[in-house]
Design a protein around this motif. Structure first.
Motif, PDB file in Angstrom:
ATOM      1  N   THR A 121     -65.714  21.531   6.089  1.00  0.00           N
ATOM      2  CA  THR A 121     -63.812  22.304   4.701  1.00  0.00           C
ATOM      3  C   THR A 121     -64.037  23.891   5.328  1.00  0.00           C
ATOM      4  N   PHE A 122     -62.842  23.915   5.262  1.00  0.00           N
ATOM      5  CA  PHE A 122     -62.354  25.315   5.324  1.00  0.00           C
ATOM      6  C   PHE A 122     -62.325  26.178   3.561  1.00  0.00           C
ATOM      7  N   LEU A 123     -62.869  27.087   4.169  1.00  0.00           N
ATOM      8  CA  LEU A 123     -62.991  28.496   3.289  1.00  0.00           C
ATOM      9  C   LEU A 123     -61.645  29.285   3.889  1.00  0.00           C
ATOM     10  N   ASP A 124     -61.369  30.203   2.737  1.00  0.00           N
ATOM     11  CA  ASP A 124     -60.367  31.767   2.676  1.00  0.00           C
ATOM     12  C   ASP A 124     -59.479  31.233   3.496  1.00  0.00           C
ATOM     13  N   LEU A 125     -58.669  31.283   3.381  1.00  0.00           N
ATOM     14  CA  LEU A 125     -57.558  30.229   4.163  1.00  0.00           C
ATOM     15  C   LEU A 125     -56.465  31.398   4.312  1.00  0.00           C
ATOM     16  N   GLU A 126     -55.834  32.832   3.508  1.00  0.00           N
ATOM     17  CA  GLU A 126     -55.649  33.747   3.462  1.00  0.00           C
ATOM     18  C   GLU A 126     -54.829  34.622   5.008  1.00  0.00           C
ATOM     19  N   ARG A 127     -55.854  34.001   6.102  1.00  0.00           N
ATOM     20  CA  ARG A 127     -55.054  34.164   7.151  1.00  0.00           C
ATOM     21  C   ARG A 127     -54.927  33.168   8.143  1.00  0.00           C
ATOM     22  N   ALA A 128     -54.936  32.513   7.625  1.00  0.00           N
ATOM     23  CA  ALA A 128     -53.982  30.847   8.117  1.00  0.00           C
ATOM     24  C   ALA A 128     -52.931  31.493   8.570  1.00  0.00           C
ATOM     25  N   SER A 129     -52.290  31.217   9.743  1.00  0.00           N
ATOM     26  CA  SER A 129     -50.761  31.001   9.931  1.00  0.00           C
ATOM     27  C   SER A 129     -50.618  30.277  11.606  1.00  0.00           C
ATOM     28  N   ILE A 130     -49.665  31.212  11.718  1.00  0.00           N
ATOM     29  CA  ILE A 130     -49.024  30.774  13.709  1.00  0.00           C
ATOM     30  C   ILE A 130     -49.571  31.163  14.986  1.00  0.00           C
ATOM     31  N   VAL A 140     -60.879  23.962   0.912  1.00  0.00           N
ATOM     32  CA  VAL A 140     -60.921  24.285  -0.804  1.00  0.00           C
ATOM     33  C   VAL A 140     -59.856  24.000  -1.417  1.00  0.00           C
ATOM     34  N   GLU A 141     -59.550  23.642  -2.738  1.00  0.00           N
ATOM     35  CA  GLU A 141     -58.055  22.798  -3.124  1.00  0.00           C
ATOM     36  C   GLU A 141     -58.181  24.010  -4.531  1.00  0.00           C
ATOM     37  N   PRO A 142     -56.949  23.711  -4.517  1.00  0.00           N
ATOM     38  CA  PRO A 142     -56.524  24.645  -5.760  1.00  0.00           C
ATOM     39  C   PRO A 142     -56.749  24.555  -7.156  1.00  0.00           C
ATOM     40  N   ALA A 143     -57.293  24.762  -8.119  1.00  0.00           N
ATOM     41  CA  ALA A 143     -58.152  24.227  -9.146  1.00  0.00           C
ATOM     42  C   ALA A 143     -57.054  23.398  -9.885  1.00  0.00           C
ATOM     43  N   GLY A 144     -56.102  23.489  -9.973  1.00  0.00           N
ATOM     44  CA  GLY A 144     -54.198  22.135 -10.323  1.00  0.00           C
ATOM     45  C   GLY A 144     -54.626  22.969 -12.205  1.00  0.00           C
ATOM     46  N   SER A 145     -55.217  23.607 -12.752  1.00  0.00           N
ATOM     47  CA  SER A 145     -55.350  24.228 -13.989  1.00  0.00           C
ATOM     48  C   SER A 145     -53.518  24.894 -14.277  1.00  0.00           C
ATOM     49  N   ARG A 146     -53.484  25.237 -15.175  1.00  0.00           N
ATOM     50  CA  ARG A 146     -52.073  25.359 -16.004  1.00  0.00           C
ATOM     51  C   ARG A 146     -50.597  26.238 -14.994  1.00  0.00           C
ATOM     52  N   VAL A 166     -67.180  25.415   6.520  1.00  0.00           N
ATOM     53  CA  VAL A 166     -68.503  25.184   5.772  1.00  0.00           C
ATOM     54  C   VAL A 166     -68.888  23.639   6.391  1.00  0.00           C
ATOM     55  N   THR A 167     -70.146  23.227   5.463  1.00  0.00           N
ATOM     56  CA  THR A 167     -69.922  21.513   5.179  1.00  0.00           C
ATOM     57  C   THR A 167     -71.078  21.292   4.073  1.00  0.00           C
ATOM     58  N   PRO A 193     -52.275  39.842  -7.757  1.00  0.00           N
ATOM     59  CA  PRO A 193     -52.445  38.169  -7.836  1.00  0.00           C
ATOM     60  C   PRO A 193     -53.966  37.448  -8.311  1.00  0.00           C
ATOM     61  N   VAL A 194     -53.954  36.559  -8.465  1.00  0.00           N
ATOM     62  CA  VAL A 194     -55.162  35.653  -9.057  1.00  0.00           C
ATOM     63  C   VAL A 194     -54.977  34.546  -9.349  1.00  0.00           C
ATOM     64  N   THR A 195     -55.537  33.781  -8.493  1.00  0.00           N
ATOM     65  CA  THR A 195     -54.900  32.405  -7.684  1.00  0.00           C
ATOM     66  C   THR A 195     -56.659  31.581  -8.291  1.00  0.00           C
ATOM     67  N   PHE A 196     -56.747  30.243  -8.066  1.00  0.00           N
ATOM     68  CA  PHE A 196     -57.586  29.633  -9.369  1.00  0.00           C
ATOM     69  C   PHE A 196     -58.803  28.407  -8.375  1.00  0.00           C
ATOM     70  N   TRP A 197     -59.391  28.359  -8.420  1.00  0.00           N
ATOM     71  CA  TRP A 197     -60.084  27.241  -7.029  1.00  0.00           C
ATOM     72  C   TRP A 197     -60.942  26.547  -7.523  1.00  0.00           C
ATOM     73  N   ARG A 198     -61.254  25.091  -7.023  1.00  0.00           N
ATOM     74  CA  ARG A 198     -61.821  23.861  -7.193  1.00  0.00           C
ATOM     75  C   ARG A 198     -63.456  24.962  -6.704  1.00  0.00           C
ATOM     76  N   GLU A 199     -64.271  24.853  -7.322  1.00  0.00           N
ATOM     77  CA  GLU A 199     -65.496  24.871  -7.089  1.00  0.00           C
ATOM     78  C   GLU A 199     -66.582  24.519  -6.089  1.00  0.00           C
ATOM     79  N   LEU A 200     -66.196  24.565  -4.487  1.00  0.00           N
ATOM     80  CA  LEU A 200     -66.903  23.826  -3.814  1.00  0.00           C
ATOM     81  C   LEU A 200     -68.482  23.822  -4.134  1.00  0.00           C
TER      82      LEU A 200
END
Length: 294
Positions: A191-200, A73-79, A183-184, A89-96
């Protein structure tokens, strides 16, 4: 915070990000809020207070994956793709676009690619026990005996984690690699969604999510699980540390149901069933009747 209050946070963030008079369409609103901006192809995610660092890191993970050719999933690229509204915190993403849950083979192939990357400096260590204490404490439907058993089990698993058996080389992991989070698209891109648990952490943490769908719950047959581990090139169930990660995953799923049952009585039976399975009251794995908690 009530749903109207969460929506107001989303509206204030939209104004900061440059989306005036947004038409917010709820996707999921609970502790967090997820909305689609109608006609904008943008998704707004409102996180809990205190999650600013995690929300900001999720954007960083998305950009890092994009730079390394891994679909996510990609950031929206908004202002302003990250906005803080009174501590939320509020984040903006491109709709898949249209997509479906990934197959076992697709998930395995995507994970193999992710696990092969070099970890960026901003990734922190995986936290397999995050929020479990709070969920046990909040379990208003628990008997005193069940609550104490969960606390003892959590303590035992924490001790086991510190002595986890050696396995595959540690590196970047998704952290929550269920089919709904990998998801595909209609174009065939997994495509990977929900990246909040991404870690080492140990790659086995990701692989266990699919393994227990077969070994713990019987949700997928042997043939589908075999297609998973063959596509990845490694069967995590043969690793000496598998039982520990399996038990942690099962405990996490049970504690989530226990917490949900506190505010939604219709989930109480499912929470008790999961706990009965863990406590040996139902018989050996695979257990039946583990149902999703919306």
């Amino acid at each position: 915070m009530s749903q109207p209050e969460i929506e107001q946070v989303a509206r204030e963030a939209c104004a900061t990000a440059g989306f005036e008079n947004p038409r917010l369409v709820p996707i999921k609103v609970a502790e967090n809020g997820i909305y689609r901006l109608a006609d904008q192809q943008v998704v707004v995610r409102v996180a809990r207070i205190g999650q600013a660092e995690a929300a900001s890191r999720e954007l960083m993970v998305a950009r890092w994956l994009q730079a390394n050719g891994v679909a996510a999933v990609e950031p929206a690229g908004s202002r302003a793709d990250f906005v803080d509204v009174d501590g939320r915190p509020v984040t903006f993403w491109r709709e898949l676009g249209p997509h479906r849950p990934g197959t076992e083979q697709e998930i395995a192939t995507a994970l193999r690619t992710l696990h092969g990357l070099s970890a960026p400096e901003f990734l922190s260590e995986v936290q397999p026990f995050v929020r479990l204490d709070e969920r046990i404490d909040a379990g208003s439907t628990l008997t005193p005996g069940d609550r104490q058993w969960l606390r003892d089990q959590l303590s035992e698993l924490r001790a086991g984690w510190k002595e986890l058996a050696p396995g595959q080389p540690r590196g970047p992991i998704h952290g929550d690699a269920w089919a709904g989070n990998v998801v595909t698209t209609e174009a065939g891109v997994t495509t990977f969604l929900d990246l909040e648990r991404a870690s080492i952490g140990p790659p086995e943490w990701d692989l266990t999510s699919t393994a227990i769908k077969h070994s713990s719950f019987g949700w997928i047959p042997e043939q589908r699980y075999e297609s998973f581990w063959r596509a990845y090139g490694y069967d995590v169930t043969t690793w000496p540390g598998f039982a520990l990660l399996r038990d942690i995953r099962e405990l996490r799923m049970t504690c989530m149901a226990v917490q949900s049952a506190g505010s939604k009585p219709e989930h109480a039976a499912q929470a008790l069933h999961r706990l009965d399975c863990l406590r040996g009251r139902v018989g050996p794995r695979p257990w039946s009747s583990w149902e999703p908690i919306p």
